[in-house]
Design an enzyme around this catalytic site. Structure first.
Site, PDB file in Angstrom:
ATOM      1  N   LYS A 180       3.218  11.536 -10.608  1.00 37.65           N
ATOM      2  CA  LYS A 180       2.308  10.735 -11.435  1.00 37.65           C
ATOM      3  C   LYS A 180       3.048   9.480 -11.882  1.00 37.65           C
ATOM      4  O   LYS A 180       4.064   9.559 -12.571  1.00 37.65           O
ATOM      5  CB  LYS A 180       1.832  11.538 -12.644  1.00 37.65           C
ATOM      6  N   GLU A 195       9.593  18.249 -23.920  1.00 39.34           N
ATOM      7  CA  GLU A 195       8.917  18.664 -22.692  1.00 39.34           C
ATOM      8  C   GLU A 195       9.453  20.007 -22.190  1.00 39.34           C
ATOM      9  O   GLU A 195       8.721  20.778 -21.555  1.00 39.34           O
ATOM     10  CB  GLU A 195       9.055  17.590 -21.620  1.00 39.34           C
ATOM     11  N   HIS A 240       7.891   9.344 -27.260  1.00 43.35           N
ATOM     12  CA  HIS A 240       6.882  10.164 -26.587  1.00 43.35           C
ATOM     13  C   HIS A 240       7.037  11.633 -26.958  1.00 43.35           C
ATOM     14  O   HIS A 240       6.073  12.291 -27.363  1.00 43.35           O
ATOM     15  CB  HIS A 240       7.005   9.985 -25.073  1.00 43.35           C
ATOM     16  N   GLU A 293      -4.235  16.885 -10.321  1.00 47.56           N
ATOM     17  CA  GLU A 293      -4.766  17.174 -11.650  1.00 47.56           C
ATOM     18  C   GLU A 293      -6.278  17.375 -11.637  1.00 47.56           C
ATOM     19  O   GLU A 293      -7.002  16.833 -12.475  1.00 47.56           O
ATOM     20  CB  GLU A 293      -4.378  16.057 -12.632  1.00 47.56           C
ATOM     21  N   ASN A 296      -0.494  18.797 -19.883  1.00 50.87           N
ATOM     22  CA  ASN A 296      -0.787  17.859 -20.966  1.00 50.87           C
ATOM     23  C   ASN A 296      -0.868  18.550 -22.321  1.00 50.87           C
ATOM     24  O   ASN A 296      -1.346  17.951 -23.293  1.00 50.87           O
ATOM     25  CB  ASN A 296      -2.102  17.119 -20.680  1.00 50.87           C
ATOM     26  N   HIS A 312      -0.294  16.641 -25.463  1.00 56.18           N
ATOM     27  CA  HIS A 312      -0.335  15.216 -25.145  1.00 56.18           C
ATOM     28  C   HIS A 312      -1.625  14.531 -25.600  1.00 56.18           C
ATOM     29  O   HIS A 312      -1.639  13.312 -25.763  1.00 56.18           O
ATOM     30  CB  HIS A 312      -0.167  15.013 -23.633  1.00 56.18           C
ATOM     31  N   HIS A 349      -0.482  11.357 -27.311  1.00 50.36           N
ATOM     32  CA  HIS A 349      -0.740  10.007 -26.804  1.00 50.36           C
ATOM     33  C   HIS A 349      -1.503   9.167 -27.832  1.00 50.36           C
ATOM     34  O   HIS A 349      -1.273   7.960 -27.957  1.00 50.36           O
ATOM     35  CB  HIS A 349      -1.537  10.077 -25.505  1.00 50.36           C
ATOM     36  N   LYS A 376       7.244  23.109 -13.734  1.00 47.00           N
ATOM     37  CA  LYS A 376       6.400  21.985 -13.346  1.00 47.00           C
ATOM     38  C   LYS A 376       6.120  22.015 -11.855  1.00 47.00           C
ATOM     39  O   LYS A 376       4.996  21.750 -11.411  1.00 47.00           O
ATOM     40  CB  LYS A 376       7.040  20.652 -13.722  1.00 47.00           C
ATOM     41  N   ARG A 414      -3.123  21.557 -13.302  1.00 47.02           N
ATOM     42  CA  ARG A 414      -2.113  20.570 -13.678  1.00 47.02           C
ATOM     43  C   ARG A 414      -2.408  19.956 -15.039  1.00 47.02           C
ATOM     44  O   ARG A 414      -1.506  19.479 -15.733  1.00 47.02           O
ATOM     45  CB  ARG A 414      -1.999  19.469 -12.616  1.00 47.02           C
ATOM     46  N   ARG A 427       0.814  -1.226   0.000  1.00 49.53           N
ATOM     47  CA  ARG A 427       0.000   0.000   0.000  1.00 49.53           C
ATOM     48  C   ARG A 427       0.844   1.272   0.000  1.00 49.53           C
ATOM     49  O   ARG A 427       0.347   2.351   0.326  1.00 49.53           O
ATOM     50  CB  ARG A 427      -0.989   0.008   1.172  1.00 49.53           C
TER      51      ARG A 427
END
Length: 356
Positions: free
Chosen positions: A141, A183, A263, A235, A243, A246, A250, A225, A239, A120
Site C-alpha cells: 500500500k 503497530e 501516527h 483490501e 486498520n 486507525h 487517522h 501482516k 485486510r 506506469r
C-alpha cells in the site's frame, strides 16, 4: 538474519530482517535485475544525513542517483510527489530502473507511489529505517496525503524485497520507537493473543528494547501482516482488519495537523477507543485497566488530545476508506485475535467520543 516470505496474488517477495542485512542488497539487485539501468534512492533529510553514504557504499557498483525529501509527514504531499517524479525524469530513469525507498513509513509510502506511477510502474525495494515501517513497508500500500484525508491518493504496488537492517534503528528517538511499536501491539491484538501476552510481559521500557526482543517483535508482526495480505492483497476483505485503531487514529492526525502527533501515538488512542467500543458493541471481555496501565508505562497517551471536538472527528472518520455512503465502519474485536467490521451509528460515536 531471518527471512519472511510474503505471498500475494500479484507477487512473492522476501523480507530480510536482522543487523547488517543491507550487506546483501547489491548482490540481490544484480541477480534480480540483470538489465538494470539506474537506481534512484529516495530518502529524507534526517535519514540521509545519518545513513545515505553508508547505503550508497553498499551499492557502489551500481549507477545510483539520490533524492531527499523533507523529514516528517509533510513529505507525503502532491508537491513532493511531483518533485520526485520530476527528478526521476531529469535523471532519465526508464523501465529498467529501480527505486530504493530508504527511510520510515512516510518515505516508503511516497517513493512507493512514485514507483507505482512512474512510466506506469517500475520496481522498488524497501529499506526501512523505523520500527513503524515494519508495518508500512510490507503489503504494497503506497500513497500520499490530501488535506481532506490521509493516504487517500495511492495505489497497490508490491516491492521486490524488503531489507530491514536493524542497525538503522539504533538512532531512533523514543517518540519514533513509541510510534512504531504501536503497530506491533496492533498486530498482536488482531491476530495473536499469545504474542500480545508475550510483548506485555517482555516489553516494559521502550527506551531499553533489547535487540533480540525487538527482532522477535518485528518478525512476528511482519508474519502476521504477511498472512493477512496473502489472503486479501487489495483490501476487499480481511485486510481491513489491519486498520484496527486507525479510523479514529487517522482522524486525530488530521485534526491535530499532520506531524503534530505521531501516527503510532494516534493509533494507540484509536485502539483504546476501539476496545471500549468493542465492549459496548460486541461484548468483548478485556482487561482494559491493565492494558491502559501498560501503555502509560510505555509512555503512550491513552485519551484524546485536548481541544478535539467529537463532531469534527466524526466528520473526519466519514472520509475513512472503510466508510460506505457516509456510514462509519470500525474494526472491533469480539475476542482478542478475532476482529470484524461493524457499522457504528453517528449517535453512538458522538456519545462514545464525548465520554472518551
Amino acid at each position: 538474519m531471518e527471512a519472511v516470505k510474503i505471498q500475494t496474488k500479484s507477487k512473492q517477495y522476501p523480507v530480510f530482517i536482522g543487523a547488517g542485512v543491507t550487506a546483501n542488497l547489491q548482490s540481490f539487485i544484480k541477480e534480480r535485475f540483470p538489465k538494470l539501468s539506474t537506481v534512484l534512492i529516495i530518502s529524507d533529510e534526517t535519514v540521509g544525513s545519518l545513513y545515505l553514504d553508508s547505503l550508497k557504499a553498499q551499492v557502489s557498483e551500481l549507477q545510483v542517483a539520490t533524492f531527499l525529501v523533507p523529514s516528517g509527514e509533510t513529505a507525503k504531499s502532491f508537491d513532493h510527489y511531483y518533485d520526485c517524479l520530476t527528478y526521476a525524469l531529469e535523471q532519465k530513469l526508464d523501465r529498467q530502473s529501480l527505486i530504493i525507498s530508504f527511510g520510515g513509513g512516510v518515505v516508503g509510502d511516497l517513493s512507493g507511489f512514485v514507483a507505482a506511477s512512474y512510466m506506469r510502474g517500475i520496481p522498488f525495494i524497501q529499506v526501512p529505517t523505523t520500527i513503524l515501517a515494519h508495518d508500512s513497508a510490507v503489503g504494497g500500500k503506497v500513497a500520499i496525503n490530501h488535506p481532506l484525508g490521509k493516504n487517500m491518493i495511492g495505489a497497490f504496488h508490491q516491492p521486490e524485497a524488503v531489507f530491514y537492517d536493524l542497525n538503522y534503528l539504533k538512532s531512533l528517538p523514543i517518540k519514533e520507537i513509541r510510534s512504531g511499536f504501536a503497530e506491533v501491539i496492533k498486530h498482536a491484538l488482531i491476530q495473536d493473543p499469545s504474542f500480545y501476552n508475550w510483548i506485555q510481559t517482555n516489553v516494559t521500557d521502550l527506551s531499553d528494547l533489547k535487540e533480540g526482543i525487538l527482532q522477535h517483535s518485528l518478525v512476528r508482526g511482519i508474519e502476521i501482516k504477511g498472512m493477512i495480505v496473502s489472503e486479501d492483497e487489495r483490501e476487499t476483505g480481511v485486510r481491513a482488519y489491519l486498520n484496527f485503531g486507525h479510523t479514529l487514529g487517522h482522524a486525530i492526525e488530521a485534526e491535530c495537523g499532520y506531524g503534530v502527533i505521531s501516527h503510532g501515538e494516534a493509533v494507540i488512542i484509536g485502539m483504546v477507543f476501539a476496545l471500549k467500543l468493542s465492549k459496548q458493541v460486541t461484548g468483548l471481555t478485556f482487561n482494559e485497566v491493565d492494558f491502559t496501565s501498560w501503555l502509560k508505562q510505555l509512555g503512550y497517551q491513552v485519551t484524546l488530545p485536548a481541544g478535539l471536538e467529537p463532531e469534527k472527528l466524526l466528520a473526519r472518520m466519514k472520509q475513512d476508506k472503510k466508510s460506505v455512503s457516509q456510514k462509519v465502519r470500525f474494526v472491533l474485536l469480539s475476542q482478542l485475535g478475532q476482529p470484524s467490521l461493524y457499522e457504528v451509528s453517528d449517535d453512538v460515536l458522538i456519545a462514545s467520543l464525548s465520554e472518551f
